[in-house]
Design a protein around this motif. Structure first.
Motif, PDB file in Angstrom:
ATOM      1  N   ILE A 196       2.922  44.706  50.065  1.00 44.23           N
ATOM      2  CA  ILE A 196       3.785  43.703  50.659  1.00 44.23           C
ATOM      3  C   ILE A 196       3.688  43.848  52.162  1.00 44.23           C
ATOM      4  O   ILE A 196       3.880  44.937  52.693  1.00 44.23           O
ATOM      5  CB  ILE A 196       5.238  43.884  50.213  1.00 44.23           C
ATOM      6  CG1 ILE A 196       5.302  43.863  48.679  1.00 44.23           C
ATOM      7  CG2 ILE A 196       6.129  42.801  50.775  1.00 44.23           C
ATOM      8  CD1 ILE A 196       6.669  44.181  48.152  1.00 44.23           C
ATOM      9  N   LYS A 221      10.133  37.359  44.835  1.00 42.47           N
ATOM     10  CA  LYS A 221       8.743  37.532  44.436  1.00 42.47           C
ATOM     11  C   LYS A 221       7.812  37.202  45.588  1.00 42.47           C
ATOM     12  O   LYS A 221       7.844  36.092  46.128  1.00 42.47           O
ATOM     13  CB  LYS A 221       8.417  36.620  43.243  1.00 42.47           C
ATOM     14  CG  LYS A 221       7.034  36.843  42.660  1.00 42.47           C
ATOM     15  CD  LYS A 221       6.811  35.963  41.445  1.00 42.47           C
ATOM     16  CE  LYS A 221       5.428  36.185  40.849  1.00 42.47           C
ATOM     17  NZ  LYS A 221       5.207  35.309  39.660  1.00 42.47           N
ATOM     18  N   TRP A 267       0.845  35.952  46.743  1.00 40.78           N
ATOM     19  CA  TRP A 267      -0.469  36.510  47.011  1.00 40.78           C
ATOM     20  C   TRP A 267      -1.185  35.683  48.065  1.00 40.78           C
ATOM     21  O   TRP A 267      -1.219  34.455  48.012  1.00 40.78           O
ATOM     22  CB  TRP A 267      -1.308  36.551  45.736  1.00 40.78           C
ATOM     23  CG  TRP A 267      -2.686  37.107  45.958  1.00 40.78           C
ATOM     24  CD1 TRP A 267      -3.845  36.415  46.107  1.00 40.78           C
ATOM     25  CD2 TRP A 267      -3.027  38.490  46.071  1.00 40.78           C
ATOM     26  NE1 TRP A 267      -4.899  37.273  46.311  1.00 40.78           N
ATOM     27  CE2 TRP A 267      -4.421  38.551  46.284  1.00 40.78           C
ATOM     28  CE3 TRP A 267      -2.293  39.665  46.004  1.00 40.78           C
ATOM     29  CZ2 TRP A 267      -5.091  39.760  46.439  1.00 40.78           C
ATOM     30  CZ3 TRP A 267      -2.957  40.866  46.156  1.00 40.78           C
ATOM     31  CH2 TRP A 267      -4.340  40.910  46.368  1.00 40.78           C
ATOM     32  N   TYR A 282      -0.038  40.909  48.934  1.00 41.34           N
ATOM     33  CA  TYR A 282       1.185  40.149  48.727  1.00 41.34           C
ATOM     34  C   TYR A 282       1.932  40.033  50.049  1.00 41.34           C
ATOM     35  O   TYR A 282       1.948  40.970  50.848  1.00 41.34           O
ATOM     36  CB  TYR A 282       2.081  40.838  47.697  1.00 41.34           C
ATOM     37  CG  TYR A 282       1.597  40.702  46.275  1.00 41.34           C
ATOM     38  CD1 TYR A 282       1.784  39.531  45.560  1.00 41.34           C
ATOM     39  CD2 TYR A 282       0.952  41.762  45.640  1.00 41.34           C
ATOM     40  CE1 TYR A 282       1.340  39.400  44.262  1.00 41.34           C
ATOM     41  CE2 TYR A 282       0.509  41.646  44.333  1.00 41.34           C
ATOM     42  CZ  TYR A 282       0.702  40.467  43.652  1.00 41.34           C
ATOM     43  OH  TYR A 282       0.265  40.343  42.359  1.00 41.34           O
TER      44      TYR A 282
END
Length: 301
Positions: free
Chosen positions: A12, A224, A227, A234
């Protein structure tokens, strides 16, 4: 599909909203402040007349309380654990909370204090604790009230449960973004937290969520990430508040209003993180969530 890519891609990272670009993974440094770190948005002025009251009351509606978490590893070794500190992220750097994992506990157990030098369970500055299950996948956050076995018969002085945190078990072993659910007490008509005092574990937040007994409870979920093919990772939009890639970076949103970020947490240096929270979350709840992300999770990694 992303799940079939090498595991280093499951990261992330920060998305820079102003320049419409996405930062990529950075090599770990010494934690020195860069230009971008100095320019990150800071917390607005917040009045703190009573620290204990402030850290337990929800953030003011419409105000994002921006904080900084630092990890102190000095003295870490066998039988010792890092100490974590929470400060307001502004020029005054007001201290809010400190937390450390307790020794000799059957499960992970973090003590939270309103005094940076007094991390004693029996001390007068003890404000709450974070306790996990054996696998480190489920956590409960308590205030400083008494254990039900020692409380009055009417439970008026018994400890309150402030949050339940559930990490989704990673059965496939991929090091992708962590998925988490957070359950916190709801607010009454006076915008005060509904007290949840469980006489035993079967009456607590975790069991209520499992049985879908959600009256007076608020359900939150980790947002969430998306991508991104350009960075092969992500991404989440942290609006300038997070600058380094980490699996610990996350945002918590309302289950029915995914655009409302109740809390976000992310890395800006090796041992420094930003933590921002909004109504109806309080500092103790947000700090405990951050502590849970540091804890080892045998079934989630």
């Amino acid at each position: 599909m992303p799940a079939l890519l090498p595991i280093f891609c499951f990261t992330i990272v920060q998305e820079n909203d102003d320049e419409n670009t996405k930062a990529t993974k950075k090599k770990k440094g010494k934690g020195k402040k860069g230009k971008k770190d100095k320019e990150r948005p800071t917390s607005p002025e917040v009045e703190i007349d009573d620290l204990e009251q402030f850290v337990l009351q929800p953030a003011p509606e419409g105000v994002t309380v921006r904080c900084k978490v630092t990890r102190e590893k000095r003295g870490v070794g066998p039988g010792f654990f890092p100490t974590y500190f929470l400060h307001l992220d502004n020029d005054k750097k007001v201290f809010l909370l400190a937390g450390r994992k307790r020794k000799k506990s059957t499960t992970s157990n973090y003590l939270i204090s309103i005094d940076a030098t007094d991390l004693n369970r029996r001390g007068e500055n003890f404000i709450g604790k974070l306790r996990s299950n054996l696998l480190g996948t489920k956590f409960t956050v308590f205030d400083n009230g008494l254990h039900p076995d020692r409380a009055l018969r009417d439970m008026s002085n018994a400890r309150q449960e402030l949050a339940a945190i559930l990490y989704e078990t990673n059965v496939l072993g991929f090091k992708g973004p962590r998925k988490m659910t957070v359950v916190i007490p709801g607010m009454d008509e006076d915008r005060k937290r509904v007290p949840i005092r469980a006489g035993n574990d079967n009456e607590g937040l975790l069991m209520r969520y499992q049985n879908r007994q959600m009256e007076n409870l608020i359900e939150l979920h980790s947002k969430k990430p998306v991508w991104n093919d350009d960075t092969a990772s992500y991404v989440l939009n942290f609006n300038g508040r997070v600058t380094q890639a980490s699996v610990k970076n996350f945002q918590i949103a309302h289950s029915k209003h995914n655009s409302y970020i109740v809390m976000q947490f992310g890395r800006v240096a090796d041992d420094m993180f930003t933590l921002d929270y909004n109504y109806p979350m309080c500092a103790v709840q947000a700090f405990a969530l951050a502590l849970s992300s540091f804890d080892g999770k045998l079934a989630c990694e």
